[in-house]
Design a protein around this motif. Structure first.
Motif, PDB file in Angstrom:
ATOM      1  N   PRO A   1       3.433  20.435  -0.509  1.00 49.22           N
ATOM      2  CA  PRO A   1       3.007  20.791  -1.716  1.00 49.22           C
ATOM      3  C   PRO A   1       4.076  20.609  -2.872  1.00 49.22           C
ATOM      4  O   PRO A   1       5.245  21.019  -2.635  1.00 49.22           O
ATOM      5  CB  PRO A   1       2.741  22.496  -1.813  1.00 49.22           C
ATOM      6  CG  PRO A   1       3.487  22.669  -1.141  1.00 49.22           C
ATOM      7  CD  PRO A   1       3.637  21.955   0.145  1.00 49.22           C
ATOM      8  N   PRO A   2       3.577  20.077  -4.078  1.00 49.75           N
ATOM      9  CA  PRO A   2       4.813  19.735  -4.943  1.00 49.75           C
ATOM     10  C   PRO A   2       4.839  21.274  -5.859  1.00 49.75           C
ATOM     11  O   PRO A   2       4.279  20.935  -7.175  1.00 49.75           O
ATOM     12  CB  PRO A   2       4.227  18.843  -5.922  1.00 49.75           C
ATOM     13  CG  PRO A   2       2.683  18.717  -5.709  1.00 49.75           C
ATOM     14  CD  PRO A   2       2.282  19.391  -4.237  1.00 49.75           C
TER      15      PRO A   2
ATOM     16  N   MET B   1       0.384  25.087   0.075  1.00 49.37           N
ATOM     17  CA  MET B   1       0.616  25.161   1.548  1.00 49.37           C
ATOM     18  C   MET B   1       1.364  23.759   2.044  1.00 49.37           C
ATOM     19  O   MET B   1       0.805  22.757   1.510  1.00 49.37           O
ATOM     20  CB  MET B   1      -0.677  25.525   1.943  1.00 49.37           C
ATOM     21  CG  MET B   1      -1.147  26.856   2.215  1.00 49.37           C
ATOM     22  SD  MET B   1      -2.446  27.098   3.553  1.00 49.37           S
ATOM     23  CE  MET B   1      -1.432  27.014   4.787  1.00 49.37           C
ATOM     24  N   ALA B   2       2.322  24.024   2.963  1.00 55.30           N
ATOM     25  CA  ALA B   2       2.260  22.879   3.979  1.00 55.30           C
ATOM     26  C   ALA B   2       1.449  22.605   4.981  1.00 55.30           C
ATOM     27  O   ALA B   2       1.058  23.685   5.376  1.00 55.30           O
ATOM     28  CB  ALA B   2       3.735  23.040   4.182  1.00 55.30           C
TER      29      ALA B   2
ATOM     30  N   GLY C   1       7.198  11.874  -1.127  1.00 53.34           N
ATOM     31  CA  GLY C   1       6.082  10.989  -1.267  1.00 53.34           C
ATOM     32  C   GLY C   1       4.601  11.748  -1.062  1.00 53.34           C
ATOM     33  O   GLY C   1       3.715  11.288  -1.511  1.00 53.34           O
ATOM     34  N   GLY C   2       4.719  12.876  -0.210  1.00 51.51           N
ATOM     35  CA  GLY C   2       3.694  13.689   0.108  1.00 51.51           C
ATOM     36  C   GLY C   2       2.867  13.259   0.935  1.00 51.51           C
ATOM     37  O   GLY C   2       1.823  13.689   1.690  1.00 51.51           O
ATOM     38  N   ASP C   3       3.295  11.856   1.718  1.00 56.94           N
ATOM     39  CA  ASP C   3       2.486  11.252   2.765  1.00 56.94           C
ATOM     40  C   ASP C   3       3.042  11.602   4.246  1.00 56.94           C
ATOM     41  O   ASP C   3       2.245  11.580   5.282  1.00 56.94           O
ATOM     42  CB  ASP C   3       2.272   9.909   2.865  1.00 56.94           C
ATOM     43  CG  ASP C   3       3.385   8.936   2.602  1.00 56.94           C
ATOM     44  OD1 ASP C   3       4.620   9.686   2.121  1.00 56.94           O
ATOM     45  OD2 ASP C   3       3.559   7.883   2.615  1.00 56.94           O
TER      46      ASP C   3
ATOM     47  N   ALA D   1       2.707  28.902  -0.182  1.00 54.27           N
ATOM     48  CA  ALA D   1       1.581  29.784  -0.745  1.00 54.27           C
ATOM     49  C   ALA D   1       1.507  31.085   0.174  1.00 54.27           C
ATOM     50  O   ALA D   1       1.179  31.946  -0.434  1.00 54.27           O
ATOM     51  CB  ALA D   1       0.368  28.975  -0.776  1.00 54.27           C
ATOM     52  N   ALA D   2       1.873  30.818   1.458  1.00 59.58           N
ATOM     53  CA  ALA D   2       1.535  32.048   2.453  1.00 59.58           C
ATOM     54  C   ALA D   2       2.832  32.845   2.011  1.00 59.58           C
ATOM     55  O   ALA D   2       2.598  34.248   2.090  1.00 59.58           O
ATOM     56  CB  ALA D   2       1.703  31.514   3.892  1.00 59.58           C
ATOM     57  N   THR D   3       4.084  32.511   1.809  1.00 63.78           N
ATOM     58  CA  THR D   3       5.154  33.466   1.440  1.00 63.78           C
ATOM     59  C   THR D   3       4.786  34.162   0.077  1.00 63.78           C
ATOM     60  O   THR D   3       5.048  35.466   0.346  1.00 63.78           O
ATOM     61  CB  THR D   3       6.324  32.434   1.283  1.00 63.78           C
ATOM     62  OG1 THR D   3       6.901  31.828   2.422  1.00 63.78           O
ATOM     63  CG2 THR D   3       7.320  33.463   0.837  1.00 63.78           C
TER      64      THR D   3
END
Lengths: 513, 513
Positions: free
Chosen positions: A70-71, A107-108, A461-463, B149-151
């Motif tokens: 996430p950015p 979230m990742a 890049g997020g991809d 976000a979880a953190t």
């Protein structure tokens, strides 16, 4: 599917929109007293549960459209959350909506097809369904008596896995599921210290200078376990590795052990790795085991990521030397589809750990059995309580079958091979360590700072998400295949991104022959 | 709901009975390569998932018709399980059926309304649904960067809980969710040892005779933590309790600490309990804290079962003295409806634990942040990886709201009061310890062997489960209310069973005035 938009009445009775037939009876969420908390009714649970199942299926299907990481900056998610819990209950639809709007964007996404960093943390339909059932059963198996079926299923399914992996016979009936390989490490070290202390605990200080050995490339959990078990950092000997293979050098291990013995110290344990976290290097187990046997040193083998690869006959050579290990642990939550957490561990002599770990109180009297008949697994682990993790291992092994597991593992190996070939085909890059599993370690033939810059640009890049490590002191990128959603197309895309960023960074185009 | 009766094709494509619309796209279980393992398709996941949700709802509703503990002997469940994993995959319907026929008959049912042993291990609709989502997301938060976000949700929701429990301000932003109170204990002791060792680790043996203090009634996890942290059993001082309250005697604690100091030893930590496992006794925190402060001893408070009772203002007196604790842990998986595992823990000075626990490797470079901005929770706990447990705490606190949580806690207290009154009304029995929460400790005024016989007969019926302990050396029965399905009717039934068995054992009828 519509979710309840208003809370049930405090009596726990059915609202007008709830089917009364399914709401009768007792059970979780259906207390029959007239006053009390408003537990979720069975009807609501069914409806909300179906919505949650669909939410998960939608999430998996929509993953490619989300950024893999996430950015966000620290505090950004928290700032949108209220400072206090609500005074009165909220409806489930609101919770699910807030998950979508407040949590997901921060979230990742570890199940994203472009998640190629660290190691894959795979899960699967049957594993998630088993975790649901485990949550619903909510029974804990600290002792055989508190959950006989879970205990016996765990013992059986651990034998299944040992058999699938062709582990040495010495581990039969010696299996237990830990939460993580870190905990397995600490439990193994505790058992080693117990055995070395003459099966008495260390009542008179830390004893005659206990020392522990591992390679410089071992997982950080070795260091953490050494600290937690009360040994000083200086008592951990980090043995250098051979530069091409990144595997521990047994000649230097032998020198270190013998030097410590000469100095009056007491070598207690050695930790060897099958598939290091940094590069998936494989320590030379037979040679390490030789040294351990000569000096009565406990040998723990950490196969957290790669150990399960032995399910494939063509990779079974990694087990060579395991017949002399005192303990062995793998993570099925990394490559074997069971979801987090699930760390199978085996002991050659479970009595070493149960004797070291068993502590009792009178309130556990009814649930203390005869270990010759059935294990009380609380004495094989750090916590007292334990969830029913065997269920998801059972479901996963059965849903896939041995051939399905092999197909999954082989796909990870195949994707890594494809990627490594692409890297080798571009002479600006080098593959810097062997890649027998799903991980490829590579770098631009350039300064560390350029490689760090490359990684930063790729991950922005997020991809895709890659991670890094140091190999022989040089900044190295890591590409880990093996995630269930990652296909050859994603690998090809990752490579095209890498090449394009390299073009920009180095001012050159592709120069392969 | 019909479940798939045959496996999908190895290509992962849709079988004839699977809706094609939902089966397209990538995601977990939907790899698009032409060859590979047969992951569960999204359509199958939806259908099987709905069946699992209904299975859980049915299970909860059918619980009263099951025996609370199974009439099995060791090996009986295992004997019915195959010796090896299947070579080819099996369909999900078979797995669910085997759960019903092979596993359930061998389980103890912790959510059964008659489960009155140990402590209740409560869960709830929103908690189970959150656990489903956690399994589906399968993202791990070893660092802020691996799940921001979880953190941040964890930090926020731990502040919520501290606020609900009216904890001292010193714990604000010092919260972390451990798996169990046992792990919390070991982490606290590790931080205490680190601090006492001058914030350096114990490189030169176990130091100048570190000693640890707790009451004879403390949970066995204190003993286990002492062992795991490399101290000898003899370094744990078990301070006697006051016989009427079962609470630690601070005068004897002070004597022990001073005697150890005089002998050149180093008191490191004291563990006090709010609600002991045996009888829910409450150690005198203010007096214990006084002693700890005088001698720089780390004070860890174990509120595993009872700590959450402070959510009710009328029980908030249990917090008295917590303002001097260095660390505090509770289990929301016992009485607060979050399901197993969930052990919130707070530190007054989180740096003490992160400095003691932080170990790094280059492969974690991208996920090592600035602790002043956001915590990397791996350094607050034993394992490296960690599941997204904050989600179920968030869902549970919001679904119930503060008033719903209070209503639930109060129902447990009320049921215990009802039961204690029943016991006191029969002069063959005695209540042997204060019962301010949901637990009542009682016994027949008879030999220990008679009480042991009483418990055995009660638990053989399959309708209720009680457990036992020793109080002042005498065998004592424990009745723990607080399970979500347990109502006043179940308490009345339990008492009628107890009275009837007592009649048979003592040859007398009810003799209350």
């Amino acid at each position: 599917m519509p979710l309840p938009t208003s809370r049930p009445t405090p009596s726990g009775g059915s609202g007008p929109d709830l089917p009364t037939a399914t709401d009768s009876g007792t059970g979780v969420g259906a207390g029959s007293t007239g006053v009390g908390p408003s537990h979720m009714s069975p009807g609501e649970f069914r409806r909300c549960g179906h919505a949650v199942v669909d939410w998960i299926a939608d999430y998996w299907q929509d993953l490619p459209s989300r950024p893999v990481t996430p950015p966000v900056t620290p505090g950004q998610v928290a700032d949108r959350l209220p400072a206090q819990a609500p005074e009165t209950g909220e409806d489930f639809g609101t919770l699910l909506q807030d998950l979508d709007t407040l949590i997901l964007p921060g979230m990742a996404h570890w199940q994203h097809p472009g998640f190629l960093g660290f190691f894959p943390m795979t899960t699967s339909g049957p594993a998630v369904l088993a975790q649901m059932l485990t949550a619903g059963l909510n029974a804990q198996g600290m002792a055989w008596a508190t959950n006989p079926a879970a205990t016996e299923l765990e013992q059986r399914v651990m034998d299944w896995l040992a058999d699938l992996m062709a582990l040495p016979d010495r581990f039969t009936r010696g299996g237990v599921i830990q939460d993580t390989a870190s905990s397995a490490m600490l439990v193994a070290l505790t058992a080693a210290l117990w055995r070395r202390a003459g099966e008495q605990w260390r009542n008179h200080g830390s004893g005659p200078g206990y020392t522990v050995y591992t390679s410089t490339e071992a997982n950080c959990s070795v260091h953490k376990a050494v600290r937690l078990s009360g040994l000083g950092d200086l008592q951990l000997r980090r043995i250098p590795v051979e530069s091409h293979t990144q595997a521990l050098r047994p000649d230097l291990l032998r020198q270190a052990v013998e030097a410590d013995l000469s100095a009056g110290l007491t070598p207690v344990a050695a930790i060897a790795t099958i598939g290091t976290t940094s590069t998936t290097a494989i320590d030379p187990l037979p040679a390490v085991a030789d040294i351990c046997r000569s000096h009565d040193v406990w040998l723990h083998v950490d196969g957290a990521y790669a150990g399960v690869a032995a399910i494939c006959p063509e990779l079974r050579w990694i087990n060579d030397g395991l017949e002399h290990a005192d303990s062995y642990s793998v993570n099925t939550h990394k490559w074997l589809l069971t979801g987090f957490e699930c760390s199978p561990m085996w002991f050659a002599d479970p009595a070493a750990v149960t004797q070291a770990m068993t502590v009792t109180q009178s309130y556990l009297r009814e649930v203390t059995g005869d270990p010759r008949q059935a294990p009380d697994y609380r004495d094989w682990q750090i916590p007292l309580g334990r969830p029913f993790r065997a269920l998801k291992l059972w479901f996963t092994l059965r849903w896939y079958g041995a051939d399905g597991l092999r197909a999954h593992l082989r796909r990870g190996v195949e994707l890594a091979r494809i990627f490594a070939d692409l890297v080798r085909g571009d002479d600006r890059f080098e593959v810097v360590a062997p890649s027998p599993f799903g991980l490829v370690c590579f770098r631009l033939r350039a300064d560390c700072s350029v490689n760090a810059q490359l990684l930063k640009r790729l991950n922005a890049g997020g991809d895709i998400l890659l991670s890094s490590t140091d190999v022989n002191g040089r900044f190295t990128l890591r590409m880990a295949a093996g995630g269930t959603a990652t296909t050859a197309d994603h690998i090809a895309h990752a490579w095209s991104r890498i090449r394009a960023e390299a073009d920009r960074l180095t001012g050159t185009g592709h120069r392969s022959g």
